[in-house]
Design an enzyme around this catalytic site. Structure first.
Site, PDB file in Angstrom:
ATOM      1  N   GLU A 264      39.151  33.916  47.782  1.00  0.00           N
ATOM      2  CA  GLU A 264      38.233  33.006  48.496  1.00  0.00           C
ATOM      3  C   GLU A 264      38.889  32.304  49.698  1.00  0.00           C
ATOM      4  O   GLU A 264      38.139  31.947  50.620  1.00  0.00           O
ATOM      5  CB  GLU A 264      37.696  31.943  47.535  1.00  0.00           C
ATOM      6  CG  GLU A 264      36.762  32.475  46.469  1.00  0.00           C
ATOM      7  CD  GLU A 264      37.466  33.268  45.388  1.00  0.00           C
ATOM      8  OE1 GLU A 264      36.853  34.209  44.861  1.00  0.00           O
ATOM      9  OE2 GLU A 264      38.640  32.966  45.100  1.00  0.00           O
TER      10      GLU A 264
ATOM     11  N   ASP B 206      33.500  34.732  37.391  1.00  0.00           N
ATOM     12  CA  ASP B 206      33.759  34.279  36.021  1.00  0.00           C
ATOM     13  C   ASP B 206      32.516  33.662  35.392  1.00  0.00           C
ATOM     14  O   ASP B 206      32.363  32.441  35.315  1.00  0.00           O
ATOM     15  CB  ASP B 206      34.914  33.273  36.023  1.00  0.00           C
ATOM     16  CG  ASP B 206      36.218  33.894  36.510  1.00  0.00           C
ATOM     17  OD1 ASP B 206      36.356  35.129  36.420  1.00  0.00           O
ATOM     18  OD2 ASP B 206      37.093  33.150  36.988  1.00  0.00           O
TER      19      ASP B 206
ATOM     20  N   ASP C  95      41.118  39.850  43.652  1.00  0.00           N
ATOM     21  CA  ASP C  95      40.691  38.608  43.011  1.00  0.00           C
ATOM     22  C   ASP C  95      41.302  37.418  43.763  1.00  0.00           C
ATOM     23  O   ASP C  95      42.198  37.578  44.595  1.00  0.00           O
ATOM     24  CB  ASP C  95      41.169  38.615  41.549  1.00  0.00           C
ATOM     25  CG  ASP C  95      40.492  37.543  40.701  1.00  0.00           C
ATOM     26  OD1 ASP C  95      39.380  37.119  41.056  1.00  0.00           O
ATOM     27  OD2 ASP C  95      41.070  37.152  39.679  1.00  0.00           O
TER      28      ASP C  95
END
Length: 807
Positions: free
Chosen positions: A412, A483, A409
């Site tokens: 990015e 999300d 997670d």
């Protein structure tokens, strides 16, 4: 008169040169020198250097730069050029490159490139007058917009299936509770498919800088693709079928490995399950409620103060013991990892990373520090061998804890403020570069490191999940769509995100079923659970500030629906696992946009039908918002059967159907072959020894590759598998089980053949024997209002030799 024409021509050339010299836009210019190789050309122009290479009969690579072409390196491309029969000729105006599948014409004055079929149909060409050019360091290629052209793919992009009229940016971003039109979001896959005049082609821009794609946004002249730095480096792919374009694209960027079978089962997650007693309560409640499940996922609260490679000893005093107990119950544990390593003197991971010099740095040598969940953190440089090797070593922490899956997670990568500086430096595998070039591959290289570390330490097939990535991520990881919100529009947007990822080489994808942020209505939750049974990665997940989202928390009716549809998924495991095997072989996704098989049917591009998709080859799913009483579906060419009633419908028609929250509209294509097993509560549980094979009558022949192995080890790489092709041929009135391949024996000793739509057939002939078919009903999901399909059936021995059945 001739003298006057010469004067005008010279004046025109002088004016053109003057405009070019003064323009802030730098074109490639005219070819000055061309060198012809066996299957490539290298050239120099007034302003640039270029190379066009035949990678295969159907794949052409184009490279352009303002300077001499540099290192040929890619994080995405693993395919190498194939030896290809290639003809290259030139005259004063053009260079022509021919293979048996493509004709490429490079115009010299000025440079432009066009792609044709061997018989001369134009597939794609540069927009004349624009072609490729630079504005500063930004390089863009402009393609002529063809009449009626559509564009699909481009990975994880919001919006409609058809990208025409829109522009998109690739810059991996942490976009909590993103809107259904927000761009960019988490991942970058700069590959799309263009469609026009019964032709389709693919373009893959392999450039990791921020890239931009324009499919006629704010202009009516061109489509374009470009990047904010680096080379113009793209691959052009042409085949007659979209499926073959995807196969060639995944020949370039790689295909997914076989996943562990448990990862195909239902996964229960929440932000967050803790302490250990809560985790065990969830596991036992799933079993007590007869909800089949294979996984429980732990979010950041399992860690000690969010520090990576730690367990909170108060919440989880014995992680290895807990995970062993979960495995006894048929559950595997997946844990979240973030890339940020907390800056804390004495912390083992931080100190080890510092001593081994693995963190990304500023130009003055100081490690870059950004704030995330643990506080101020340093970040490993996954673009360096040193950084990846260090991460591999750390993964042993999870192996020793009995963890089976790693959920990557915040990769990015994400920091509070969402503005990591441009000037932080990365190794980029030996070519030091800035954040501008490395940002979009950070997530890819993190999941690569997690995957390779898991291979080293887990000793069985790992499951890796990611929020971010770049082209080629399918080689290492599944991806989920981040999300999302508990809204009808997000459920349907999630479908389009996953089918677009499938079009872009990623077969293993999922979304947070029920929605991550917010609380779904009972109607929406019920719809989402039914839909989850027909997506590749089936994970129920919700945020800490929303109500619990386990199926039993919505009441008995919803629990019943969850049992029915999750149970159906488990009965479909032989079909699903075989479909994943197919993805490892040809790159085709599990969740398939109708644009793959029905590319040139204009109805497919309609916003009315863009959410319909195929689940493997057999099923067509038609999702709708909650609380709608009726919906409109489109049945493409062929014969279609309602999954529940068995009613047969002709294709090429729109149809209004009644809707209910507890029943997902699903149709089965005529000619389909669907292997199923008995209901189990996890993939660790053995089904009965009878494999049920459904065959649906249709007008066209079909085949299905059935595949088995142990579902967890790498023995299949050494022949430890069982594979056989099952064929249906309506002209020969035959169903054939071809001789099995592989060293492994099938788990199933018997085959129950169930025939749908064979109303006039009374018996089956096997060799000289005639076997009477039994009439009956088959019910996929149960329920009082679902009487089932009228079918015919017979049980035969599952002989590994050829089984020929005629009707």
């Amino acid at each position: 008169m001739r003298f006057t024409k010469i004067i005008f021509a010279l004046a025109f050339l002088f004016n053109r040169a003057t405009v070019m010299a003064q323009s802030p836009v730098l074109p490639v210019g005219d070819l000055e020198k061309v060198t012809i190789g066996e299957q490539d050309i290298v050239f120099k122009t007034n302003n640039a250097y270029g190379k066009v290479t035949v990678y295969s009969p159907s794949v052409i690579r184009v490279r352009l730069d303002k300077q001499e072409l540099g290192r040929d390196f890619s994080y995405a491309v693993v395919g190498v050029p194939e030896k290809t029969m290639t003809s290259i000729t030139q005259d004063s105006q053009t260079v022509t490159i021919k293979t048996d599948s493509l004709k490429v014409i490079v115009t010299k004055q000025p440079y432009a490139i066009a792609f044709y079929t061997p018989d001369g149909q134009l597939i794609s060409e540069d927009e004349k007058g624009l072609t490729t050019s630079w504005i500063g360091q930004t390089v863009t290629t402009y393609k002529k917009m063809q009449d009626g052209e559509h564009f699909i793919g481009l990975g994880e992009k919001t919006g409609n299936l058809d990208r025409k009229g829109n522009g998109y940016t690739n810059w991996n971003s942490d976009t909590y509770a993103y809107s259904i039109s927000q761009d960019p979001i988490y991942s970058t896959i700069p590959f799309y498919i263009g469609i026009h005049h019964n032709l389709n082609y693919g373009v893959f821009l392999d450039n990791t800088y921020q890239s931009d794609f324009n499919f006629g946004a704010s202009n009516n002249r061109f489509s374009s693709f470009g990047a904010r730095g680096g080379e113009m480096n793209y691959y052009f792919i042409y085949h007659k079928r979209a499926a073959d374009i995807m196969t060639s694209y995944t020949y370039l960027t790689g295909r997914m490995p076989l996943p562990p079978m448990w990862s195909l089962g239902y996964q229960q997650n929440r932000y967050s399950y803790y302490p250990e007693a809560e985790v065990m309560r969830i596991a036992h409640t799933l079993r007590e409620n007869h909800i089949p499940a294979d996984g429980i996922t732990l979010d950041i609260h399992y860690m000690d103060r969010y520090q990576l490679f730690t367990w909170n000893n108060e919440r989880f005093p014995n992680p290895a013991g807990m995970n062993a107990e979960l495995q006894k119950l048929g559950f595997r544990t997946t844990v979240i990892v973030d890339p940020g390593i907390k800056v804390e003197k004495g912390a083992p991971a931080y100190e080890d990373g510092l001593s081994k010099d693995v963190y990304i740095k500023y130009p003055d040598g100081q490690p870059y520090t950004g704030e995330v969940w643990p506080g101020w953190c340093n970040f490993p440089d996954f673009t360096s061998i040193r950084g990846r090797d260090w991460w591999h070593t750390q993964v042993d922490f999870f192996a020793r804890s009995g963890v089976s899956g790693i959920w990557n997670d915040m990769n990015e990568f994400s920091t509070w403020g969402q503005k990591a500086p441009d000037n932080i430096l990365f190794d980029y595998d030996g070519k030091p570069t800035t954040h501008l070039e490395a940002h979009n591959v950070f997530g890819l290289e993190m999941v690569r490191s997690s995957y390779e570390g898991a291979l080293e330490h887990l000793k069985e097939r790992p499951f890796i999940l990611s929020r971010s990535g770049y082209a080629g991520l399918q080689r290492y990881s599944a991806i989920w769509t981040g999300d999302n919100r508990a809204e009808d529009s997000h459920m349907l947007q999630g479908v389009r995100l996953m089918t677009s990822l499938g079009l872009s080489g990623v077969p293993f994808s999922g979304m947070d079923v029920g929605g991550f942020t917010g609380t779904p209505s009972t109607a929406l939750y019920t719809k989402w659970i039914t839909l989850g049974a027909f997506i590749p990665y089936f994970r129920n997940h919700s945020a800490s500030d929303s109500r619990p989202s386990e199926p039993w928390t919505f009441g008995k009716d919803v629990l019943q629906v969850a049992q029915n549809y999750i149970g159906l998924r488990y009965k479909l495991i032989p079909y699903l696992y075989s479909t994943f095997y197919e993805a490892t072989q040809n790159g085709l996704p599990v969740m398939r946009s109708l644009a793959i098989d029905y590319t040139f049917d204009p109805k497919i591009m309609s916003v009315d039908f863009q959410n319909q998709y195929q689940f493997g080859d057999a099923f067509m799913v038609a999702p709708f918002e909650g609380n709608k009483d009726y919906g409109k579906v489109y049945l493409p060419e062929g014969t279609w059967y309602d999954l529940y009633s068995g009613v047969k419908e002709a294709g090429k028609q729109e149809k209004i159907i009644p809707l209910s929250n507890d029943k997902l509209p699903v149709f089965v294509k005529g000619g389909s072959i669907i292997p199923m097993q008995s209901l189990v509560q996890s993939t660790a549980e053995q089904p009965t020894d009878t494999l049920t094979v459904h065959v649906y009558n249709g007008d066209t022949s079909n085949s299905f590759t059935y595949y088995e192995d142990d579902g967890k080890s790498f023995d299949y790489q050494h022949g430890g598998f069982y594979k056989r092709t099952i064929t249906f041929n309506p002209k020969k009135r035959s169903i054939t089980f071809v001789v099995a391949e592989g060293k492994r024996a099938s788990h199933f000793n018997h085959i129950m053949l169930i025939l749908h739509g064979f109303d006039q057939v009374t018996d089956i002939r096997s060799g000289s024997s005639r076997i009477k078919l039994l009439d009956g009903q088959f019910n996929y999901i149960g329920g009082r209002e679902t009487p089932g399909c009228q079918v015919k059936s017979v049980v035969i021995k599952n002989d590994s030799g050829s089984i020929q059945l005629n009707y």
